[in-house]
Write an enzyme that holds these catalytic residues in place. Sequence first.
Site, short mmCIF file in Angstrom:
data_model
loop_
_atom_site.label_atom_id
_atom_site.label_comp_id
_atom_site.label_asym_id
_atom_site.label_seq_id
_atom_site.Cartn_x
_atom_site.Cartn_y
_atom_site.Cartn_z
N LYS A 83 -4.67 6.63 11.85
CA LYS A 83 -5.94 6.28 12.51
C LYS A 83 -5.66 6.22 14.01
CE LYS A 83 -8.93 3.45 9.61
NZ LYS A 83 -9.45 2.11 9.37
N PHE B 79 -13.44 2.50 7.17
CA PHE B 79 -12.75 1.67 6.19
C PHE B 79 -12.41 2.56 4.98
CE2 PHE B 79 -11.85 -1.45 3.03
CZ PHE B 79 -11.32 -2.51 3.75
N ARG C 234 -6.71 0.03 -5.28
CA ARG C 234 -5.48 0.75 -4.95
C ARG C 234 -5.26 1.88 -5.95
NH1 ARG C 234 -2.52 -2.38 -1.16
NH2 ARG C 234 -2.69 -4.63 -1.37
N ASP D 136 -2.54 2.04 11.91
CA ASP D 136 -3.81 1.70 12.53
C ASP D 136 -3.54 1.36 14.01
OD1 ASP D 136 -6.24 0.35 13.19
OD2 ASP D 136 -6.57 -0.20 11.13
N GLU E 226 4.87 4.97 5.65
CA GLU E 226 3.68 4.10 5.71
C GLU E 226 2.48 4.81 5.09
OE1 GLU E 226 2.75 1.27 6.01
OE2 GLU E 226 3.54 0.17 7.72
N GLY F 164 0.78 -1.24 0.00
CA GLY F 164 0.00 0.00 0.00
C GLY F 164 0.80 1.28 0.00
#
Length: 191
Positions: free
Chosen positions: A129, A150, A163, A101, A97, A42
Amino acid sequence: MEEGARVLYTEDAIQQRVGELAAEISRDYAGRDPILVSVLKGAAWFLADLMKATTITCRMDFMAISSYGGAEESMGVVRILQDLELDIGGHHVILVEDIVDTGLTLSYLLSTLSSREPASISVCALLDKSVRRIAPVEIRYRGFDCPDRFVVGYGLDYAERYRNLRCILEVDPQELEEDPLALVPHLRRPS
Ligand code: PRP
């Protein structure tokens, strides 16, 4: 479903924030030739744009990891599937990153990479987050404080898809499970 998806960060907002972070990094790391380290998959989108926007010499490298199952997973223990090519010992490292999370992955990676004795190590994350945090981690460069929703797009996936959205959408994973192609209209137009 389209009504169920909301643009959280537009392409313009992302690019502007990426530019600001790159300017901060360029200022802080001038003459320090940092290595930008990312975890597949990601963060690759963010890393590429961030690096393009910097004005200093820097290098990039990638790791691939997978979570162990069971108790180890809940402690954030990860297995390194593909290690860095560069030796980070004695060099300044910025861990890049896409999203932090629980912080478990990042805190494990920080301790693993620290044991290789880099000159310094800091974290740059596009989305934080923070309400989900379990392991405390210091994020020196933060793009956005992300709500506990989400999210997909700009490298973030739902079952490996989306993505390639240029914006970041807040979605209902239940609705996407029923109709995995529901976000196709968002792929076809700039947002
Ligand atoms: C995301 C992200 C971090 C991790 C953060 O990766 O890139 O590595 O989750 O979660 P944590 O703070 O709860 O540990 P993901 O597992 O979604 O893999 P991907 O980048 O290949 O989509």
